[in-house]
Structures are given as structure tokens and as C-alpha cells.
Design a protein around this motif. Sequence first.
Motif, PDB file in Angstrom:
ATOM      1  N   UNK A 436      33.915  24.913 -32.249  1.00 11.83           N
ATOM      2  CA  UNK A 436      34.815  24.744 -33.388  1.00 11.83           C
ATOM      3  C   UNK A 436      35.326  23.312 -33.516  1.00 11.83           C
ATOM      4  N   UNK A 437      35.308  22.563 -32.408  1.00 12.95           N
ATOM      5  CA  UNK A 437      35.773  21.178 -32.481  1.00 12.95           C
ATOM      6  C   UNK A 437      34.881  20.311 -33.358  1.00 12.95           C
ATOM      7  N   UNK A 438      33.645  20.765 -33.587  1.00 12.39           N
ATOM      8  CA  UNK A 438      32.689  19.982 -34.366  1.00 12.39           C
ATOM      9  C   UNK A 438      32.553  20.482 -35.797  1.00 12.39           C
ATOM     10  N   UNK A 439      33.579  21.136 -36.312  1.00  8.19           N
ATOM     11  CA  UNK A 439      33.468  21.711 -37.653  1.00  8.19           C
ATOM     12  C   UNK A 439      33.249  20.640 -38.724  1.00  8.19           C
ATOM     13  N   UNK A 440      33.944  19.516 -38.615  1.00  9.62           N
ATOM     14  CA  UNK A 440      33.781  18.464 -39.614  1.00  9.62           C
ATOM     15  C   UNK A 440      32.417  17.792 -39.468  1.00  9.62           C
ATOM     16  N   UNK A 441      31.945  17.646 -38.246  1.00 10.14           N
ATOM     17  CA  UNK A 441      30.609  17.065 -38.043  1.00 10.14           C
ATOM     18  C   UNK A 441      29.531  17.948 -38.664  1.00 10.14           C
ATOM     19  N   UNK A 442      29.690  19.258 -38.495  1.00 12.27           N
ATOM     20  CA  UNK A 442      28.722  20.180 -39.103  1.00 12.27           C
ATOM     21  C   UNK A 442      28.831  20.134 -40.622  1.00 12.27           C
ATOM     22  N   UNK A 443      30.024  19.970 -41.135  1.00 13.81           N
ATOM     23  CA  UNK A 443      30.236  19.819 -42.576  1.00 13.81           C
ATOM     24  C   UNK A 443      29.475  18.592 -43.103  1.00 13.81           C
ATOM     25  N   UNK A 444      29.498  17.504 -42.348  1.00 10.74           N
ATOM     26  CA  UNK A 444      28.794  16.283 -42.753  1.00 10.74           C
ATOM     27  C   UNK A 444      27.279  16.471 -42.670  1.00 10.74           C
ATOM     28  N   UNK A 445      26.823  17.182 -41.657  1.00 13.74           N
ATOM     29  CA  UNK A 445      25.379  17.442 -41.533  1.00 13.74           C
ATOM     30  C   UNK A 445      24.882  18.270 -42.717  1.00 13.74           C
ATOM     31  N   UNK A 446      25.656  19.260 -43.112  1.00 11.73           N
ATOM     32  CA  UNK A 446      25.282  20.080 -44.266  1.00 11.73           C
ATOM     33  C   UNK A 446      25.249  19.244 -45.540  1.00 11.73           C
ATOM     34  N   UNK A 447      26.215  18.320 -45.664  1.00 16.67           N
ATOM     35  CA  UNK A 447      26.231  17.452 -46.841  1.00 16.67           C
ATOM     36  C   UNK A 447      24.974  16.589 -46.885  1.00 16.67           C
ATOM     37  N   UNK A 448      24.546  16.083 -45.739  1.00 16.11           N
ATOM     38  CA  UNK A 448      23.324  15.283 -45.701  1.00 16.11           C
ATOM     39  C   UNK A 448      22.103  16.126 -46.082  1.00 16.11           C
ATOM     40  N   UNK A 449      22.065  17.358 -45.571  1.00 21.23           N
ATOM     41  CA  UNK A 449      20.955  18.246 -45.909  1.00 21.23           C
ATOM     42  C   UNK A 449      20.931  18.565 -47.402  1.00 21.23           C
ATOM     43  N   UNK A 450      22.123  18.706 -47.992  1.00 24.45           N
ATOM     44  CA  UNK A 450      22.201  18.960 -49.433  1.00 24.45           C
ATOM     45  C   UNK A 450      21.666  17.759 -50.207  1.00 24.45           C
ATOM     46  N   UNK A 451      22.006  16.559 -49.757  1.00 25.17           N
ATOM     47  CA  UNK A 451      21.513  15.359 -50.427  1.00 25.17           C
ATOM     48  C   UNK A 451      19.992  15.285 -50.370  1.00 25.17           C
ATOM     49  N   UNK A 452      19.421  15.632 -49.210  1.00 26.08           N
ATOM     50  CA  UNK A 452      17.960  15.648 -49.086  1.00 26.08           C
ATOM     51  C   UNK A 452      17.360  16.716 -49.995  1.00 26.08           C
ATOM     52  N   UNK A 453      17.979  17.888 -50.022  1.00 24.00           N
ATOM     53  CA  UNK A 453      17.492  18.981 -50.868  1.00 24.00           C
ATOM     54  C   UNK A 453      17.539  18.637 -52.344  1.00 24.00           C
ATOM     55  N   UNK A 454      18.603  17.954 -52.756  1.00 24.90           N
ATOM     56  CA  UNK A 454      18.704  17.540 -54.159  1.00 24.90           C
ATOM     57  C   UNK A 454      17.590  16.564 -54.506  1.00 24.90           C
ATOM     58  N   UNK A 455      17.326  15.638 -53.587  1.00 28.74           N
ATOM     59  CA  UNK A 455      16.257  14.679 -53.841  1.00 28.74           C
ATOM     60  C   UNK A 455      14.916  15.352 -54.022  1.00 28.74           C
ATOM     61  N   UNK A 456      14.602  16.330 -53.160  1.00 25.11           N
ATOM     62  CA  UNK A 456      13.325  17.038 -53.266  1.00 25.11           C
ATOM     63  C   UNK A 456      13.270  17.909 -54.515  1.00 25.11           C
ATOM     64  N   UNK A 457      14.345  18.618 -54.793  1.00 25.00           N
ATOM     65  CA  UNK A 457      14.357  19.557 -55.918  1.00 25.00           C
ATOM     66  C   UNK A 457      14.355  18.814 -57.262  1.00 25.00           C
ATOM     67  N   UNK A 458      15.337  17.952 -57.475  1.00 28.65           N
ATOM     68  CA  UNK A 458      15.437  17.259 -58.753  1.00 28.65           C
ATOM     69  C   UNK A 458      14.296  16.258 -58.923  1.00 28.65           C
ATOM     70  N   UNK A 459      13.939  15.575 -57.862  1.00 29.58           N
ATOM     71  CA  UNK A 459      12.871  14.592 -57.957  1.00 29.58           C
ATOM     72  C   UNK A 459      11.544  15.207 -58.347  1.00 29.58           C
ATOM     73  N   UNK A 460      11.183  16.311 -57.709  1.00 23.83           N
ATOM     74  CA  UNK A 460       9.908  16.967 -58.037  1.00 23.83           C
ATOM     75  C   UNK A 460       9.917  17.533 -59.449  1.00 23.83           C
ATOM     76  N   UNK A 461      11.055  18.046 -59.869  1.00 27.28           N
ATOM     77  CA  UNK A 461      11.128  18.579 -61.227  1.00 27.28           C
ATOM     78  C   UNK A 461      10.946  17.466 -62.268  1.00 27.28           C
ATOM     79  N   UNK A 462      11.726  16.438 -62.149  1.00 35.79           N
ATOM     80  CA  UNK A 462      11.782  15.429 -63.210  1.00 35.79           C
ATOM     81  C   UNK A 462      10.616  14.446 -63.171  1.00 35.79           C
ATOM     82  N   UNK A 463      10.064  14.225 -61.987  1.00 35.94           N
ATOM     83  CA  UNK A 463       9.001  13.218 -61.884  1.00 35.94           C
ATOM     84  C   UNK A 463       7.614  13.836 -61.849  1.00 35.94           C
ATOM     85  N   UNK A 464       7.536  15.075 -61.365  1.00 39.11           N
ATOM     86  CA  UNK A 464       6.207  15.638 -61.124  1.00 39.11           C
ATOM     87  C   UNK A 464       5.879  16.853 -61.992  1.00 39.11           C
ATOM     88  N   UNK A 465       6.583  17.956 -61.773  1.00 43.82           N
ATOM     89  CA  UNK A 465       6.115  19.179 -62.448  1.00 43.82           C
ATOM     90  C   UNK A 465       6.471  19.235 -63.933  1.00 43.82           C
TER      91      UNK A 465
END
Length: 922
Positions: A436-465
Motif C-alpha cells: 500500500x505504500x506504493x499506491x502513488x507509484x502504481x498510479x503513475x505506472x498506470x498513467x504511463x500505460x494509458x499514455x502508451x495505449x492512447x498512442x497505439x489506439x489513436x495513432x493506428x486509427x488516425x494514421x493507418x486504418x
Amino acid sequence: MMQSESPVSSRGSDGRSTFSRMLDHPADHSNDGYGVGGAMLPIFLNDLRRNNNDQDLVEVTLELEDDSVILCSVTPTANHSNHHHHHQHVPSQSSPAGAASRLRRKFSWLTSSSSRASSSDASVDRVITSRDARKMKAKLIRTKSSAQRALGGLRFISKTTNTDVNELWKNVEARFACLAKDDGLLAREDFAECIGMADSKEFALGVFDALARRRQQKLGKITKAELHDFWLQISDQSFDARLQIFFDMADSNEDGRITRDEIQELLVLSAAANRLSKLKEQAEEYASLIMEELDPENLGYIELWQLETLLLQREAYMNYSRPLSIASGGWSQNLNSLKPKSVVHRLTHFVKWSLVENWQRSWILLLWFLTMACLFTWKFKQYRNKAAFHVMGYCLTTAKGAAETLKLNMALILLPVCRNMLTFLRSTRARLFIPFDDNINFHKILAFAIAVGIGLHAGNHMICDFPRLVNSSPEKFALIASDFHNKKPTYKELIVGVEGMTGISMLILMAFAFTLASRYFRKNVLKLPSPFNRLTGFNAFWFSHHLFGLVYILLLVHGSFLFLVHNWTQKTTWMYISVPILIYAAERSLRTGRSEHYSPKIMKVSILPGDVFSIIMSKPSGFRYRSGQYIFLQCPSISPFEWHPFSLTSSPGDDYLSVHIRTVGDWTQELKQVLTNDTGSSCTIGRAKFRKLGEVDSKGLPKLLLDGPYGAPAQDYRNYDVLLLVGLGIGATPFISILRDLLHNNRAVEDQTDSNTETSMSGDSLTSIASSSIASSNEKKKPRRTKSANFYWVTREPGSFEWFKGVMNEVAEIDHKGQIEMHNYLTSVYEEGDARSTLITMVQALTHAKHGVDILSGTRVRTHFARPNWREVFGKVASKHPNTTIGVFYCGMPVLAKELRKLSYEMSQKTSTRFEFHKEYF
């Protein structure tokens, strides 16, 4: 010096030691500074030689007891007898008798063996003068083990720098080349910078003047050769050489004596070098204290040997803080032998430590990563088998796989910030396998994963498919025409549609919030011109994060209007995020309702040194918390939206709540202003100034809202037998609450023991029954496991000790069993042993020995200088508490956490003591 031959020493059964030496009269006529008739034998032999033949050689036999020195005999040696056969004008027997007589006359305190047996020998005075006795003791002190540490002190070169004098001289030469004038001379005012003491210029100039006086010169500039000579004297490893320089710094008139005024001047230099303004103001008082200790005869001066005595006896004055250190003196010496030697062993050791230390984080991250991989693979394969794949290819499958991970992470990212839920879970067994002491660190990791997911999702939609869909042939589009109402869309229609607009809007809002949440913006690292500077700081981070409320609404809309999915059961976005949103909504509702209910009254505001102020508030009805937890405060008159966290410094047993706040931002500055400027008189920074509620207009006081309490790592302190609490600066706040709680518990136990003792002595049966019922109810309560605590507080400002001065004094007064050990470290003062802090150390030792108060903290707790040696600290605690589980709790800057965590693991492996590390950042 004396020339000695065939020394003989023996100890009789009565405890006396007999020592015999043959002494040749020295040819040196110089005086060593102790004066004729002093206590030291070589000086007398100097005088004896003046009145005897140059070749006299005698054997002096002394008997040493614990409190006396007995002269047994003075006899000629064989060489002496032969000498007198050749010189008939000197009687052969007169020399030893005369020498013995002169010895007794010179040393009136010497006792002969015959006079000890016969009380009628009135010519021998057995009483040693106090000054001569102290001179003898000064020479004997060096042989004691307690003086060995002091003999390594008085360093003019910091121990933290490179100890290779030749390498250091090269650096000095380089600085000389830069600082020297056109004439090749170094000015006196540049001496400090040249030798590496630029941060203590006044002290360095004192060293310069002392060395110049040795040359019988008053120098304003020096050559490189003279600088090198000065450097050799400063870097001399001999304690006597360093002591002489230190003495000469005070002895400005070169008379071999130091007066009170000269000590005061040296104290002012030391205080200035260590930035101790309070000590500088009290230099006169402390100079008088030194003179009172070293000059009991009131001669008005002290000599070199007296200064040396004070320095070497420092450990004796500091015996109040020695038990922990002495108990483990040999431990640190064995640490090096326990270190892995080979590279393979070190690598194995590191891997093992990483696995043991991070297993909780590892399984959480592994489970999360595997879940994302499974979801991505499942959705990828699902669209791989659809007709749309033949139109848009792998661009579509990648975008849809990334979208599935985005749903998961957008749901999970809310949970680590649900503080009430985490506080509850901390008190359950879930704390054993969830970090539980690492709750904010895990919050930041999830935010980074969301940023990567947005790049893959929006990028493939708008540039490719999307381009592939728009440019597809009629035959391929026919495969998915029904999903687009049998009309091929244009690229603009795909972008401006509900799906496109909601997606782009989310992308913009999240990019804005992510940017302001970065360290450069949130911590004001990036400096922007007005009005863009409003985009930096905590307020910008806080308000921009509330944009995610709109993001979640857009996400639900976006997930409901999909191009290729029409069945609502297959539109799974709401399934992912509905439960976390409900939990978070309930969390925020609870906070709002509770804050309105918990509206404490301000009882006292204290303005403290170091830009800190404390608030004492009334304790709301029903408010319960544990030591180590924190609360949020809001001041609606400043901002109705901002909440700021602060650790509680009061204990659960107090009938009030207290917090200590450091003014490091706009909100805290404004809060301090509205709390202190409402009174008729302003408070000055210095010693704590108080104002009570009854002394001010209650209508003028701002209203405070309280939310909490919330869980923190330190609240688990009761799970450990022994505590090692480490606080940096204001990071000491959660541990003050723990110390207060331990004091309350100790007081309750003592009161209960006294009550039981009185009950057992009383014949009142009703009292006995009541007492037994109380005892039985106490037995049903959960036992308090913690038995002792070691608190290490490291701070840069001496005024910081005012913050918790009352707690430190309370510990000293109440904790009679020594269950709490407090260690204050002031990093602004040079380390113990440095010449710049030597005189301060002397004054500290004398003051505490005489008054029981530390000169820096104003309490009974000793203040150490510089930073702690953490490896030594862990070693001492481990040796004092074998076969024990010790909870290591740290609150401060992240830089020290890594070292403490590593030491916790290493010591757990090398000793029978187990250290478990917990951290909290501010």
C-alpha cells in the motif's frame, strides 16, 4: 628529552608499581612551556643539569600508587662511579644525595619510602598542588582508550574529502594559479578559497593569521612557497601539531596563554563558520564557562595542556549518550568481513535482495502485465477473424487491442487514490501481500500505460486504418458496408463524428493533465513568464486532474458509439469503469460530508523558526486515528477547492489535534498570513510565539475544514518490537506522534502498576473488585508490542529543534526506563573532529555536564554534527536488539530511502535482527 637505560617496572601485592629508569641529564636548556618547578620530571632534570657536572648519570626509582608518586632512591650508575675515579674534585657520593634532595625540593609532593614509614620527616610535603596534579593527568589521559577518538580530531581538512595530501595540494596549486595576482602573490582574503574553506572564510583567516604569527610576520600576501609551508602545517596528521595551530589561533598576543576574551573571539569564529547565530550571541557566556572549568585557580588564563585536557576528556563529559555506542563497539569493525568479495557473489547478493525486497511489487505488476497481455491478445485475435481485418489489416487489430488495455487501466487508475478504502485495507491482512505504500507509484505506472495505449489506439486509427478504409476498393468495402449504412465515409466524416470528436477531446484533455502532472510543472522546476507561470505548481496540477471527470464522461460516450460493434453487450467500456467510478464517487462524497462535520476550532497557533508554524485544534467528536496517520486541511477563505495533507503530531490519547506546517508554497504562505496577521501584534521568527483563542477575535479566525484520517506507512509501528524512526527536517512529524503515543502508553502502564500496588495494600474489597475488573478489561485489549524506539532526526537548521522541544523534554522527564532514544543531527555544523566545530563540541560537552542541557537544541537530547553514519547506526541497533524484528520507518526526501532500504536488507542477512523498511515521502 631524557635518555633512558634499562627501565624496570614491577607491581607489588599492595597495588603499587615500582618504576626505575637511569636518566641522563639533557643538554637542551629550552623551556617546554610548563614553567620551572612544574609537575613533569623532564623539566626538573633540565634544571638539575645546570647545577651538576655535564656527565652526571643517576638512577631514579619511583613507586606509583593510584593517588601518589613515591621517590624510593636516587643512586649512581656504574658509569657514574667510573667517571668520578677520574675526577677526584667531585665527591663520589654527593651527587646522588644531592640529586635526591633537589628532587624532593623541586617536587614537594614526592614522598620517599622512608618518610612514608616515618611520620616524623617534616621536610617532605605529601600534598600535590591541584594545578600540578592536573598537568600530570593531562599527560596520562592520552593513554586511555576514551582519548583515542579525540586524538584523531582537530582536522583542518574535512574527512569527507580526499585524504591524499599530495592530491589535495594539486587542487590548491590550481586554485592558487587562478587567484594569485600579477605579482604571483596570494592575497590574505583569498586564502580561504584557495585551501578549500570558502564556506568558512572567517575561520580560515584566523588560521592564516596564526600561521603568519609563527613567522613573526604580519602578512597581507604570501608566495606559493609560503602557501605550501602553510599547507603542510594545516595537513599535518600529528594531533600535537593541529592542537598547536588551534591554540595559536586563540593566542593572538603570542604569550603562550589564552584569556577569556581570546576564547570568546575563537568561539565567534567557530560559530560563524557553522552558521550558528544564536551561539555567536552567547559566546561570552560560553567563554566564561570554559574558563571556569579549566582555570579553577582564577589565574585569568589557560595554557596549552589545559586546552588539550578538555579536548581529550570530551568523551567523559558525553557519557550520557554512550550506552548505545559502547554496546556495539566491535560490530562495525566486523562489517567489512561480511561483505561479499567476488563479483559473482555480489551479483547473486543483489539479485536475491531485489527479489526479497520487491516480491510484493513484483507479483502485483506481473499480474497486471499478464492481464493486459491477455486482454490485448484476446481482442487482437477477435478482430483478426473479422471481415474488417481484410480492409484495415493489422492497424485495426492493434488499435482494438490497445483499446482493451485502456479500459482496464482507466478503471484501475482510480483505485490507488481511494484513500479511505486503502486506509481500511491497511488494517487488514491485505497489508501482508499488497504494498500500500506504493499506491502513488502504481498510479503513475498506470498513467504511463494509458499514455502508451492512447498512442497505439489513436495513432493506428488516425494514421493507418482510417486512411485504408477511405481508400479501400468497392469490393473490400462491401465486406463492412453494413457497419457504415452502406456508404463509404470520408476521412473528415470519421474525424468529426461522435467517435472521432470524443476521442480527440479526451486526447487533448489527458495530454494537458498529464503535462501539468509532470515533475517539471508540478514542482515548479520549469520557470515560465507571466501569465503562463500559472500553469506550474501544485494548484495547476490539482485543478487539471479534475478534468478527468469530463474524460470519463467522454469515455462512456466514446465506448457507446463504435463503428464495428452494434450489440450493447459487446460494448464493454461501462463494464470496466462503472464499479471503480462508483467507489471513487462514494469516496469523494464521504470526504465532503465528513469535512463539513469535522470543522475544528483553532486553539493555538505557534510561529516557529525555519518558516514553520503549528496549529493546535480541538478534536472533533468521534474523530479517531492512529499515530503516523495524516489529515487534509482546507481553508475556504483561501480556496474552497484546495485540500493539503499534513501529518498529525498529536497522539491519539491527546484531547486535541496538532499539525506542523512548513511554508513552501502559495497556499501555506497564505494560511500562515491569515492565521497570524489577525492579531494586534505580529509574531517574529525566533523562539516560539503563541497566541490563544481567547486572546483574539474569534470572528477574525479563518474556518478550517478537516478530512481524514488517512493511512500512512508509519501507522503500522505497533507491529514491531523495536522501532528505528528516521526523519529529515519536517519529515519528523509523523514520528513525533508515535513518540507521544509511546509516552502515553508508558505513563498508563506506570499508573496502572501504581494503582495495582495500592490496591494490593488496601483491604477495601470493593476497590479490589473494581481494580480486577479494570485489569481484566485491559487484558482483553490488543497488547502493545512495541518496547523501545530509536529516533534519528536530521535537520539543517538549528532553529528546527524548537518545533518539538516540548516532546524531547517530555521524553527525558518521563521515560525513566530508557525505552526511547533520541538522536538529533545538525548537518549545517561541520562533523565532529573538524577544527571548525571543535570548540563548539567542547562547549556542548561542558554545558551538558554542568546543566544537563544541549546548547543547540535547548533540551536534554544531545545534538550530533554532520550526517549520521547509517551503517554504524544499523549495526549498533542490531547488536543491542538481537533476535528481534525492527521496523525501520523513514519520512523525508527520496534520496536517502534507497540507502536505508538496502541497509535494512543487508543487516537482516548478516545478523539475527530483522529489519523491515517503510518509507513516506513529502
